[in-house]
Design an enzyme around this catalytic site. Structure first.
Site, short mmCIF file in Angstrom:
data_model
loop_
_atom_site.label_atom_id
_atom_site.label_comp_id
_atom_site.label_asym_id
_atom_site.label_seq_id
_atom_site.Cartn_x
_atom_site.Cartn_y
_atom_site.Cartn_z
N ASP A 132 0.53 55.15 -26.79
CA ASP A 132 0.24 53.74 -26.48
C ASP A 132 0.68 52.82 -27.62
OD1 ASP A 132 -3.46 53.80 -26.78
OD2 ASP A 132 -1.89 54.50 -28.14
N HIS A 191 3.35 49.95 -26.99
CA HIS A 191 2.98 48.60 -27.46
C HIS A 191 4.14 47.98 -28.22
CE1 HIS A 191 0.05 45.61 -29.24
NE2 HIS A 191 1.02 45.56 -30.14
N GLU A 192 4.72 48.75 -29.16
CA GLU A 192 5.77 48.18 -30.01
C GLU A 192 7.07 47.95 -29.24
OE1 GLU A 192 2.87 48.18 -32.78
OE2 GLU A 192 4.63 46.96 -32.43
N HIS A 247 7.02 44.84 -27.26
CA HIS A 247 7.32 43.61 -28.03
C HIS A 247 8.81 43.32 -27.97
CE1 HIS A 247 3.51 42.38 -29.62
NE2 HIS A 247 3.29 43.51 -30.27
N TYR A 288 4.78 34.26 -31.17
CA TYR A 288 3.73 35.12 -31.70
C TYR A 288 2.65 34.32 -32.44
CZ TYR A 288 1.90 39.69 -33.14
OH TYR A 288 1.14 40.80 -33.30
N GLU A 296 0.65 39.96 -27.34
CA GLU A 296 -0.14 41.15 -27.68
C GLU A 296 -0.70 41.83 -26.44
OE1 GLU A 296 -1.23 43.13 -30.35
OE2 GLU A 296 0.72 42.32 -30.93
N LEU A 302 -8.38 52.29 -23.39
CA LEU A 302 -8.53 52.20 -24.84
C LEU A 302 -7.16 52.10 -25.48
CD1 LEU A 302 -11.30 54.89 -25.39
CD2 LEU A 302 -11.58 52.41 -25.31
N GLU A 362 -6.72 55.04 -29.46
CA GLU A 362 -7.82 56.01 -29.63
C GLU A 362 -7.36 57.31 -30.30
OE1 GLU A 362 -6.55 55.01 -26.85
OE2 GLU A 362 -6.03 56.76 -25.62
N THR A 367 -9.30 55.83 -36.68
CA THR A 367 -10.42 56.52 -37.37
C THR A 367 -10.45 58.01 -37.04
OG1 THR A 367 -11.95 55.99 -35.58
CG2 THR A 367 -11.85 54.43 -37.44
N ASP A 424 -13.90 56.53 -30.52
CA ASP A 424 -13.72 55.08 -30.70
C ASP A 424 -12.25 54.72 -30.57
OD1 ASP A 424 -13.69 54.65 -34.34
OD2 ASP A 424 -12.74 56.13 -33.03
N ASP A 428 -4.59 35.74 -38.43
CA ASP A 428 -4.01 36.59 -37.37
C ASP A 428 -3.17 35.74 -36.41
OD1 ASP A 428 -3.57 38.98 -35.83
OD2 ASP A 428 -5.29 38.48 -34.54
N HIS A 432 -4.58 39.11 -32.09
CA HIS A 432 -5.16 40.43 -31.82
C HIS A 432 -6.63 40.31 -31.41
CE1 HIS A 432 -1.72 41.63 -34.35
NE2 HIS A 432 -1.71 42.68 -33.57
C1 LIG Z 1 3.36 43.09 -39.41
C2 LIG Z 1 1.89 43.05 -39.13
C3 LIG Z 1 1.59 42.53 -37.73
C4 LIG Z 1 2.30 43.34 -36.66
C5 LIG Z 1 1.34 43.59 -35.55
C6 LIG Z 1 1.89 44.66 -34.59
S1 LIG Z 1 2.96 44.08 -33.37
C7 LIG Z 1 0.74 45.24 -33.84
O1 LIG Z 1 0.13 44.56 -33.03
N1 LIG Z 1 0.46 46.52 -34.10
C8 LIG Z 1 -0.55 47.16 -33.32
C9 LIG Z 1 -0.50 48.66 -33.58
C10 LIG Z 1 -1.30 49.37 -32.56
C11 LIG Z 1 -0.92 49.29 -31.20
C12 LIG Z 1 -1.66 49.93 -30.23
C13 LIG Z 1 -2.81 50.71 -30.61
C14 LIG Z 1 -3.21 50.75 -31.98
C15 LIG Z 1 -2.46 50.07 -32.93
C16 LIG Z 1 -1.93 46.59 -33.63
O2 LIG Z 1 -2.74 46.42 -32.74
N2 LIG Z 1 -2.15 46.33 -34.93
C17 LIG Z 1 -3.49 45.86 -35.37
C18 LIG Z 1 -4.06 46.89 -36.29
C19 LIG Z 1 -3.35 44.52 -36.08
O3 LIG Z 1 -2.21 44.20 -36.54
O4 LIG Z 1 -4.39 43.81 -36.17
ZN LIG Z 2 1.57 44.00 -31.36
#
Ligand SMILES: CCCCC[C@H](S)C(=O)N[C@@H](Cc1ccccc1)C(=O)N[C@@H](C)C(=O)O
Ligand SMILES: [Zn+2]
Length: 302
Positions: free
Chosen positions: A138, A142-143, A146, A157, A166, A181, A184, A188, A194, A224, A229
């Protein structure tokens, strides 16, 4: 010397066996997947933020500890490429077979992953907040989404368009890894059960799920970018309200159509509701359009 497409395997972040598409030049094997229009290539930043070298090995077994992050990034990039091609007929993030680049071991103990307009970057995590972020499909979905968004809606953004940006990344994260989720599998590692975010219950991880709790944060890094986020919990909950009522396959076509056909860079939550309602109407008629409208009314976007 040209590289010959071949197959091999590796162990992922969890020590799990994964088959891999790779290339060989007779001396070395490299994480270059040439089985699509464009290549999928995986690089190693060796815990720097500037030195990226193609991940290679002298045989087709990528089984050393340092290769695990690359094995997962490479494997999941192929999986997400296949999702967009097979489900939506989209050839890579640009729709025209762009090469897909991933870079692992970015930075030091870096607790994040991102798309920088050129490549996907994955940190190793600090082992407490995150384990290696390429370890969850996931995250890759997600990336890479983008990148799709950048080439389609171009959602800015920051503030509401950024929270939509997002949210769409989380939504296609759901379609690739169908649970509500996010993260997950890598969040952690010392705590089970979680996640970083919940689309079904955003409040569980301190996100709002209704406009009354929208957080007006400054459009700064510390804020942010206006809470992208945080406020993504609201469109994420609207998605949950949609995909739990109608067919999942309908929802994914509606979300793809809205993202690639109707949404524009400065879209607000209200614009997103309109784009999704219109997409549902276009594809499936008024019953499904009403499901989408109700889903957004429920989160206070009227
Ligand atoms: C350069 C810093 C900001 C970039 C944020 C990237 S696109 C992002 O949203 N990353 C995700 C990674 C992720 C995706 C799915 C599941 C878990 C984690 C993200 O949510 N990052 C969180 C930790 C955040 O940047 O707050
Ligand atoms: Zn992102």
């Amino acid at each position: 010397i040209e590289k010959i497409a071949t197959t091999g395997y590796g162990y992922g972040n969890k020590g799990d066996y994964k088959p891999l598409n790779m290339a060989s030049d007779g001396r070395q094997y490299a994480l270059i997947d040439q089985t699509h229009n464009g290549n999928i290539e995986t690089y190693d930043a060796r815990n720097t933020d500037y030195n990226f070298s193609l991940m290679t090995d002298y045989d087709r077994a990528f089984t050393s500890p340092g290769q695990r992050a690359g094995v997962d990034a490479h494997y999941y990039a192929d999986q997400v490429y296949d999702y967009y091609k097979n489900v939506h007929g989209r050839d890579s993030y640009d729709g025209r077979g762009a090469d897909i680049y991933s870079v692992v071991h970015y930075g030091y103990n870096y607790n994040n992953a991102f798309w920088n307009g050129e490549a996907m970057f994955y940190g190793d995590g600090d082992g407490r907040t995150f384990s290696s972020l390429s370890g969850a499909n996931d995250v890759i979905a997600h990336e890479l989404t983008h990148a799709v968004t950048e080439y389609t809606a171009g959602l800015v953004y920051e503030n509401q368009p950024g929270a939509l940006n997002e949210s769409f990344s989380d939504v296609f994260g759901y379609f690739v890894d169908p649970d509500f989720l996010m993260g997950e599998d890598v969040y952690t590692p010392g705590v089970s059960g979680d996640a970083l975010r919940s689309m079904s219950n955003p409040e569980q991880y301190d996100q709002p799920s209704h406009m009354r709790d929208f957080q007006y944060l400054p459009n700064t890094e510390q804020g942010d970018n206006g809470g992208v986020h945080i406020n993504s919990g609201i469109p994420n909950k609207a998605f949950y309200n949609t995909v739990t009522v109608m067919d999942k396959s309908k929802a994914e076509k509606i979300y793809y159509r809205a993202l690639t056909y109707y949404l524009t860079p400065n879209a607000s939550f209200s614009d997103a509701k309109a784009a999704l309602v219109q997409s549902a109407q276009d594809l499936y008629g008024s019953a499904d359009a009403n499901i989408v409208a109700n889903a957004w009314n429920n989160v206070g976007v009227n």
